[in-house]
Design a protein around this motif. Structure first.
Motif, PDB file in Angstrom:
ATOM      1  N   LYS A  52       0.819  -1.211   0.000  1.00  0.00           N
ATOM      2  CA  LYS A  52       0.000   0.000   0.000  1.00  0.00           C
ATOM      3  C   LYS A  52       0.854   1.262   0.000  1.00  0.00           C
ATOM      4  CE  LYS A  52      -3.673  -2.381   2.405  1.00  0.00           C
ATOM      5  NZ  LYS A  52      -4.379  -2.579   3.654  1.00  0.00           N
ATOM      6  N   THR A  53       2.064   1.167   0.535  1.00  0.00           N
ATOM      7  CA  THR A  53       2.956   2.325   0.550  1.00  0.00           C
ATOM      8  C   THR A  53       3.968   2.253  -0.581  1.00  0.00           C
ATOM      9  OG1 THR A  53       4.470   1.230   2.087  1.00  0.00           O
ATOM     10  CG2 THR A  53       2.755   2.626   3.039  1.00  0.00           C
ATOM     11  N   GLY A  54       3.860   1.253  -1.417  1.00  0.00           N
ATOM     12  CA  GLY A  54       4.738   1.140  -2.571  1.00  0.00           C
ATOM     13  C   GLY A  54       6.064   0.465  -2.284  1.00  0.00           C
ATOM     14  N   GLY A  55       6.251  -0.086  -1.100  1.00  0.00           N
ATOM     15  CA  GLY A  55       7.525  -0.692  -0.754  1.00  0.00           C
ATOM     16  C   GLY A  55       7.658  -2.141  -1.181  1.00  0.00           C
ATOM     17  N   CYS A  56       6.554  -2.806  -1.490  1.00  0.00           N
ATOM     18  CA  CYS A  56       6.595  -4.224  -1.822  1.00  0.00           C
ATOM     19  C   CYS A  56       6.353  -4.415  -3.315  1.00  0.00           C
ATOM     20  CB  CYS A  56       5.543  -4.979  -1.015  1.00  0.00           C
ATOM     21  SG  CYS A  56       5.547  -6.759  -1.344  1.00  0.00           S
ATOM     22  N   PRO A  57       7.231  -5.160  -3.987  1.00  0.00           N
ATOM     23  CA  PRO A  57       7.048  -5.384  -5.420  1.00  0.00           C
ATOM     24  C   PRO A  57       5.984  -6.442  -5.737  1.00  0.00           C
ATOM     25  CG  PRO A  57       8.992  -6.530  -4.671  1.00  0.00           C
ATOM     26  CD  PRO A  57       8.468  -5.748  -3.497  1.00  0.00           C
ATOM     27  N   GLU A  58       5.522  -7.156  -4.731  1.00  0.00           N
ATOM     28  CA  GLU A  58       4.546  -8.217  -4.933  1.00  0.00           C
ATOM     29  C   GLU A  58       3.135  -7.709  -4.641  1.00  0.00           C
ATOM     30  OE1 GLU A  58       5.545 -11.183  -6.069  1.00  0.00           O
ATOM     31  OE2 GLU A  58       7.627 -10.524  -5.978  1.00  0.00           O
ATOM     32  N   ASP A  59       2.135  -8.407  -5.143  1.00  0.00           N
ATOM     33  CA  ASP A  59       0.747  -8.102  -4.821  1.00  0.00           C
ATOM     34  C   ASP A  59       0.037  -9.420  -4.544  1.00  0.00           C
ATOM     35  OD1 ASP A  59      -1.552  -6.680  -4.341  1.00  0.00           O
ATOM     36  OD2 ASP A  59      -2.068  -6.401  -6.439  1.00  0.00           O
ATOM     37  N   CYS A  60       0.481 -10.084  -3.487  1.00  0.00           N
ATOM     38  CA  CYS A  60      -0.054 -11.393  -3.129  1.00  0.00           C
ATOM     39  C   CYS A  60      -1.470 -11.232  -2.578  1.00  0.00           C
ATOM     40  CB  CYS A  60       0.838 -12.061  -2.086  1.00  0.00           C
ATOM     41  SG  CYS A  60       2.561 -12.175  -2.603  1.00  0.00           S
ATOM     42  N   HIS A  61      -2.411 -11.940  -3.150  1.00  0.00           N
ATOM     43  CA  HIS A  61      -3.812 -11.791  -2.752  1.00  0.00           C
ATOM     44  C   HIS A  61      -4.095 -12.322  -1.357  1.00  0.00           C
ATOM     45  CE1 HIS A  61      -5.067 -10.151  -6.571  1.00  0.00           C
ATOM     46  NE2 HIS A  61      -4.239 -11.014  -7.139  1.00  0.00           N
ATOM     47  N   PHE A  62      -3.240 -13.216  -0.834  1.00  0.00           N
ATOM     48  CA  PHE A  62      -3.444 -13.766   0.508  1.00  0.00           C
ATOM     49  C   PHE A  62      -2.886 -12.854   1.592  1.00  0.00           C
ATOM     50  CE2 PHE A  62       0.590 -15.384  -1.042  1.00  0.00           C
ATOM     51  CZ  PHE A  62       1.429 -15.090   0.016  1.00  0.00           C
ATOM     52  N   CYS A  63      -2.069 -11.870   1.237  1.00  0.00           N
ATOM     53  CA  CYS A  63      -1.373 -11.032   2.202  1.00  0.00           C
ATOM     54  C   CYS A  63      -2.226  -9.827   2.607  1.00  0.00           C
ATOM     55  CB  CYS A  63      -0.054 -10.555   1.606  1.00  0.00           C
ATOM     56  SG  CYS A  63       0.886  -9.475   2.710  1.00  0.00           S
ATOM     57  N   SER A  64      -2.285  -9.567   3.905  1.00  0.00           N
ATOM     58  CA  SER A  64      -3.063  -8.427   4.390  1.00  0.00           C
ATOM     59  C   SER A  64      -2.433  -7.101   3.983  1.00  0.00           C
ATOM     60  CB  SER A  64      -3.206  -8.492   5.910  1.00  0.00           C
ATOM     61  OG  SER A  64      -1.936  -8.370   6.516  1.00  0.00           O
ATOM     62  N   GLN A  65      -1.171  -7.130   3.568  1.00  0.00           N
ATOM     63  CA  GLN A  65      -0.494  -5.902   3.139  1.00  0.00           C
ATOM     64  C   GLN A  65      -0.663  -5.631   1.642  1.00  0.00           C
ATOM     65  OE1 GLN A  65       1.263  -3.814   5.255  1.00  0.00           O
ATOM     66  NE2 GLN A  65       0.391  -5.103   6.847  1.00  0.00           N
ATOM     67  N   SER A  66      -1.327  -6.519   0.925  1.00  0.00           N
ATOM     68  CA  SER A  66      -1.385  -6.375  -0.531  1.00  0.00           C
ATOM     69  C   SER A  66      -2.379  -5.314  -0.954  1.00  0.00           C
ATOM     70  CB  SER A  66      -1.774  -7.714  -1.177  1.00  0.00           C
ATOM     71  OG  SER A  66      -3.142  -7.957  -1.002  1.00  0.00           O
ATOM     72  N   LEU A  67      -2.191  -4.840  -2.164  1.00  0.00           N
ATOM     73  CA  LEU A  67      -3.124  -3.868  -2.739  1.00  0.00           C
ATOM     74  C   LEU A  67      -4.516  -4.484  -2.884  1.00  0.00           C
ATOM     75  CD1 LEU A  67      -0.821  -2.310  -5.463  1.00  0.00           C
ATOM     76  CD2 LEU A  67      -1.589  -1.226  -3.361  1.00  0.00           C
ATOM     77  N   ALA A  68      -4.571  -5.786  -3.139  1.00  0.00           N
ATOM     78  CA  ALA A  68      -5.849  -6.464  -3.346  1.00  0.00           C
ATOM     79  C   ALA A  68      -6.716  -6.394  -2.094  1.00  0.00           C
ATOM     80  CB  ALA A  68      -5.626  -7.928  -3.731  1.00  0.00           C
ATOM     81  N   SER A  69      -6.098  -6.453  -0.892  1.00  0.00           N
ATOM     82  CA  SER A  69      -6.894  -6.428   0.328  1.00  0.00           C
ATOM     83  C   SER A  69      -7.493  -5.061   0.575  1.00  0.00           C
ATOM     84  CB  SER A  69      -6.056  -6.862   1.541  1.00  0.00           C
ATOM     85  OG  SER A  69      -5.051  -5.889   1.804  1.00  0.00           O
ATOM     86  N   SER A  70      -6.904  -4.002   0.035  1.00  0.00           N
ATOM     87  CA  SER A  70      -7.469  -2.676   0.240  1.00  0.00           C
ATOM     88  C   SER A  70      -8.660  -2.413  -0.667  1.00  0.00           C
ATOM     89  CB  SER A  70      -6.389  -1.606   0.021  1.00  0.00           C
ATOM     90  OG  SER A  70      -5.966  -1.610  -1.333  1.00  0.00           O
TER      91      SER A  70
END
Length: 72
Positions: A52-70
């Motif tokens: 969400k802050t642009g620090g992670c190159p991944e967008d894992c759908h299972f991760c609470s930090q992913s863009l998909a969860s937002s």
């Protein structure tokens, strides 16, 4: 047991879980010896970065930090 290089059985794990708290420092020292014997002295450090802050190159759908969860 360290020389046997095998996984512990369920019974052995139960016995370890039943040991008193005073045994924890000895168990930690043994765990360190096992890690050194099996994995060597190198350690891989992992961390979680927020997509969400642009620090992670991944967008894992299972991760609470992913863009998909937002987007849910």
């Amino acid at each position: 047991m360290l020389e046997e290089r095998r996984q512990l059985t369920a019974d052995e794990l139960s016995e370890l879980a039943a040991l008193p708290s005073a045994a924890v420092p000895s168990l930690a020292a043994l765990a360190h010896e096992v890690r050194l014997a099996w994995c060597g002295p190198e350690v891989e450090v992992e961390g979680i970065l927020s997509a969400k802050t642009g620090g992670c190159p991944e967008d894992c759908h299972f991760c609470s930090q992913s863009l998909a969860s937002s987007r849910r």
